[in-house]
Design a protein around this motif. Structure first.
Motif, mmCIF file in Angstrom:
data_model
loop_
_atom_site.group_PDB
_atom_site.id
_atom_site.type_symbol
_atom_site.label_atom_id
_atom_site.label_comp_id
_atom_site.label_asym_id
_atom_site.label_seq_id
_atom_site.Cartn_x
_atom_site.Cartn_y
_atom_site.Cartn_z
ATOM 1 N N PHE A 94 0.795 -1.340 -0.049
ATOM 2 C CA PHE A 94 0.024 0.083 0.096
ATOM 3 C C PHE A 94 0.940 1.297 0.091
ATOM 4 O O PHE A 94 0.674 2.233 -0.858
ATOM 5 N N PRO A 95 1.663 1.312 0.746
ATOM 6 C CA PRO A 95 2.657 2.682 0.963
ATOM 7 C C PRO A 95 3.338 2.951 -0.159
ATOM 8 O O PRO A 95 3.497 4.213 -0.721
ATOM 9 N N LEU A 96 3.985 2.004 -0.860
ATOM 10 C CA LEU A 96 4.954 2.145 -1.998
ATOM 11 C C LEU A 96 4.207 3.074 -3.287
ATOM 12 O O LEU A 96 4.518 4.090 -3.402
ATOM 13 N N PRO A 97 3.133 2.515 -3.882
ATOM 14 C CA PRO A 97 2.407 3.020 -4.992
ATOM 15 C C PRO A 97 2.178 4.536 -4.666
ATOM 16 O O PRO A 97 2.202 5.589 -5.324
ATOM 17 N N VAL A 98 1.566 4.862 -3.285
ATOM 18 C CA VAL A 98 1.017 6.145 -3.110
ATOM 19 C C VAL A 98 2.245 7.120 -3.114
ATOM 20 O O VAL A 98 2.135 7.989 -3.360
ATOM 21 N N ARG A 99 3.362 6.642 -2.559
ATOM 22 C CA ARG A 99 4.706 7.265 -2.336
ATOM 23 C C ARG A 99 5.085 7.572 -3.979
ATOM 24 O O ARG A 99 5.624 8.785 -4.157
ATOM 25 N N VAL A 100 5.125 6.630 -4.670
ATOM 26 C CA VAL A 100 5.783 6.862 -6.034
ATOM 27 C C VAL A 100 4.705 7.791 -6.865
ATOM 28 O O VAL A 100 5.213 8.729 -7.297
ATOM 29 N N ILE A 101 3.536 7.607 -6.856
ATOM 30 C CA ILE A 101 2.682 8.560 -7.515
ATOM 31 C C ILE A 101 2.587 9.781 -7.006
ATOM 32 O O ILE A 101 2.580 10.848 -7.456
ATOM 33 N N GLY A 102 2.909 9.710 -5.617
ATOM 34 C CA GLY A 102 2.704 11.100 -4.953
ATOM 35 C C GLY A 102 4.094 12.109 -5.326
ATOM 36 O O GLY A 102 3.971 13.154 -5.569
ATOM 37 N N GLU A 103 5.155 11.268 -5.561
ATOM 38 C CA GLU A 103 6.115 12.024 -5.769
ATOM 39 C C GLU A 103 6.123 12.435 -7.243
ATOM 40 O O GLU A 103 6.467 13.497 -7.518
ATOM 41 N N LEU A 104 5.692 11.467 -8.129
ATOM 42 C CA LEU A 104 5.456 11.701 -9.700
ATOM 43 C C LEU A 104 4.507 12.905 -9.786
ATOM 44 O O LEU A 104 4.833 13.857 -10.545
ATOM 45 N N LEU A 105 3.520 13.041 -8.994
ATOM 46 C CA LEU A 105 2.471 14.107 -9.328
ATOM 47 C C LEU A 105 2.829 15.450 -8.444
ATOM 48 O O LEU A 105 2.663 16.625 -8.659
ATOM 49 N N GLY A 106 3.650 15.046 -7.376
ATOM 50 C CA GLY A 106 4.112 16.470 -6.672
ATOM 51 C C GLY A 106 3.000 16.370 -5.441
ATOM 52 O O GLY A 106 2.334 17.389 -5.096
ATOM 53 N N ILE A 107 2.624 15.406 -5.029
ATOM 54 C CA ILE A 107 1.447 15.320 -3.568
ATOM 55 C C ILE A 107 2.367 15.638 -2.366
ATOM 56 O O ILE A 107 3.017 14.588 -2.315
ATOM 57 N N PRO A 108 2.152 16.529 -1.678
ATOM 58 C CA PRO A 108 2.864 16.674 -0.379
ATOM 59 C C PRO A 108 2.879 15.412 0.435
ATOM 60 O O PRO A 108 1.514 14.748 0.479
ATOM 61 N N ALA A 109 3.985 14.886 1.181
ATOM 62 C CA ALA A 109 4.055 13.551 1.709
ATOM 63 C C ALA A 109 2.977 13.477 2.904
ATOM 64 O O ALA A 109 2.457 12.408 3.064
ATOM 65 N N SER A 110 2.768 14.743 3.656
ATOM 66 C CA SER A 110 1.916 14.698 4.865
ATOM 67 C C SER A 110 0.431 14.405 4.052
ATOM 68 O O SER A 110 -0.245 14.158 5.253
ATOM 69 N N ASP A 111 0.155 14.666 3.069
ATOM 70 C CA ASP A 111 -1.337 14.530 2.347
ATOM 71 C C ASP A 111 -1.434 13.196 2.100
ATOM 72 O O ASP A 111 -2.766 12.776 1.793
ATOM 73 N N ARG A 112 -0.509 12.370 1.931
ATOM 74 C CA ARG A 112 -0.926 10.997 1.109
ATOM 75 C C ARG A 112 -1.427 9.863 2.040
ATOM 76 O O ARG A 112 -2.242 9.123 1.344
ATOM 77 N N ASP A 113 -1.386 10.059 3.241
ATOM 78 C CA ASP A 113 -2.070 8.830 3.995
ATOM 79 C C ASP A 113 -3.350 8.854 3.819
ATOM 80 O O ASP A 113 -4.075 7.648 3.804
ATOM 81 N N GLN A 114 -4.205 9.905 3.731
ATOM 82 C CA GLN A 114 -5.686 9.792 3.642
ATOM 83 C C GLN A 114 -6.073 9.316 2.488
ATOM 84 O O GLN A 114 -7.264 8.784 2.453
ATOM 85 N N PHE A 115 -5.077 9.060 1.452
ATOM 86 C CA PHE A 115 -5.855 8.521 0.279
ATOM 87 C C PHE A 115 -5.935 6.870 0.279
ATOM 88 O O PHE A 115 -6.687 6.354 -0.412
ATOM 89 N N ARG A 116 -5.509 6.330 1.195
ATOM 90 C CA ARG A 116 -5.625 4.772 1.461
ATOM 91 C C ARG A 116 -7.231 4.323 1.370
ATOM 92 O O ARG A 116 -7.475 3.475 0.411
#
Ligand code: HEM
Length: 411
Positions: free
Chosen positions: A153-175
């Motif tokens: 779970f965490p890896l793809p959201v981090r990768v796409i977050g990085e690609l798109l430029g989503i702040p790291a602190s915002d990523r958890d809510q997306f799961r």
């Protein structure tokens, strides 16, 4: 897992109903796929307004045929069982390329492909390796854990977050949000599920609209800024299309890749001799990832609508009728793959349908493949032993095939 063979007397519609409703069949759909393929490879349901295709050639032909395309009809099949006729599931916006036909599809995909290039993806390798190694450190420290939870779970959201430029602190809510929204991709879901999906989609749309506004005032080097440039400088993308594209890139690459990691590892754990072979011959890795995609496809089902009267394998389909292509069945078709139920990391000549085919062939395939390769390279390199700790459970979903949890011990 014990294989549940369908009754020999089951009709094609009974087989189909079991796929749509029976959690045990969803946990292991392959015997039902096999029977459907044997008795009715191209089947017109007498209960539901749709066709179902289970052969490799049949599915590939539909997906590549311009007489078949996207429509609201197909979308409704994925609506609520209670009121499938009127409901529109917004998880995939009608402004996204995934729901578009040419010429809009050609324009949208062409624009995004200019920025989401294989080069941009390849440049992400070092960053992905660092992310995977960090996660694996955590797994090593605990002697194991639930791979779905800590890695898949965490890896793809981090990768796409990085690609798109989503702040790291915002990523958890997306799961939870992505999972809730993706539940509406299941055929014949309940009204509650559809409502939850709608709410999740609204939250994500609002989030990305805000992020776009922020990037407009402070552009960066990320993909969102590049896509905003296409909209603002060239005016070849509407604002709705811009939002839909960003949400699509985010959502399409999330749970699918999670399930590539989980399903791929489950296949290796169930076939320890194949895991050893891969460890001994790391050059097989790209091939092994293709075999994982074929053997336990993350996306099991796709749909098209006949835009004009057409035929599948010589059988007439009328304009407006929906055709379900069962990708998971096609990828186990013995006419295409010798011993299709055997997991073989050295199997060659894949050209599977896990990323679909034709004009909607997955735009993120290079990124998914890269993530898969890095994950399994690093896992096998770091641990000499990876074993399942207890039994793993499949989620009771059909469209997106994946595991609830996958506990492992590592050393
Ligand atoms: C193992 C991981 C993945 C699988 C199995 C997968 C599978 C698919 C499939 C089957 C389609 C076709 C859907 C259709 O015909 O309606 C598709 C389309 C798409 N995928 Fe993926 N996908 C994966 C990862 C990704 C990633 C990482 C991204 C991007 C970050 C992505 C972005 C897209 C996009 C944008 C489309 C729409 C293409 C179009 O309509 O022209 N996917 N994917």
């Amino acid at each position: 897992m014990t294989t549940l063979e369908p009754s020999m007397s089951a009709t094609p519609d009974e087989l189909l109903a079991s796929l749509f409703t029976d959690p045990d069949v969803r946990a292991d759909p392959y015997p039902v796929y096999r029977r459907l393929r044997e008795v009715a490879p191209v089947h017109r349901s007498e209960v539901l307004p749709l066709w179902v295709v289970t052969t490799f050639d049949g599915c590939g032909a539909v997906l590549r045929d311009p007489r078949f395309g996207k429509s609201d009809e197909a979308q409704r099949i994925f609506g609520s069982a209670d009121d499938a006729a009127e409901r529109e599931v917004p998880i995939i916006s009608r402004h996204s390329m995934l729901r578009a036909n040419p010429p809009d599809h050609t324009r949208l995909r062409g624009l995004v492909a200019r920025e989401f290039t294989p080069r941009r993806v390849a440049e992400m390798r070092p960053a992905i390796e660092v992310m995977v190694d960090e996660i694996i450190d955590g797994l090593a420290a605990g002697g194991g854990g639930d791979v779905m939870d800590v890695l898949a779970f965490p890896l793809p959201v981090r990768v796409i977050g990085e690609l798109l430029g989503i702040p790291a602190s915002d990523r958890d809510q997306f799961r939870t949000l992505v999972r809730d929204a993706a539940a509406a991709l299941e055929p014949m879901t309940s009204r509650d599920v559809v409502m939850r999906a709608e709410r999740a989609s609204e939250v994500m749309n609002a989030y990305f609209r805000e992020l776009i506004a922020a990037r407009r005032s402070h552009p960066s080097t990320d993909l969102i800024s590049a896509l905003i440039g296409l909209r603002d400088d060239d005016d070849r993308l509407s604002e709705d299309e811009l939002v839909a594209t960003i949400v699509l890139l985010f959502a399409a690459g999330f749970e699918t890749t999670t399930n590539l990691v989980g399903n791929g590892l489950a296949a290796l754990l169930a076939h320890p001799e194949e895991m050893e072979r891969l460890r001994a011959e790391p050059a097989l890795m790209p091939n092994a990832v293709e075999e994982m995609l074929r053997f336990e496809s993350s996306v099991q089902l796709d749909a098209r609508t006949a835009l004009v009267d057409a035929d599948v394998g010589g059988i007439g389909v009328s304009a407006g009728e929906v055709v379900l292509t069962l990708l998971g069945a096609a990828n186990r078709d013995p006419a295409r793959y010798p011993e299709p139920d055997r997991f073989d990391v050295a199997r060659t000549g894949h050209q599977h349908l896990a990323f679909a085919a034709g004009i909607h062939f997955c735009l993120g395939a290079p990124l998914a493949r890269l993530e898969g390769e890095v994950v399994f390279e690093r896992l096998l390199c770091r641990f000499s032993q990876i074993e399942a700790d207890g039994v793993w459970r499949w989620r009771p979903s059909l469209t997106l095939r994946g595991l609830e949890s996958l506990e492992v011990v590592v050393s």
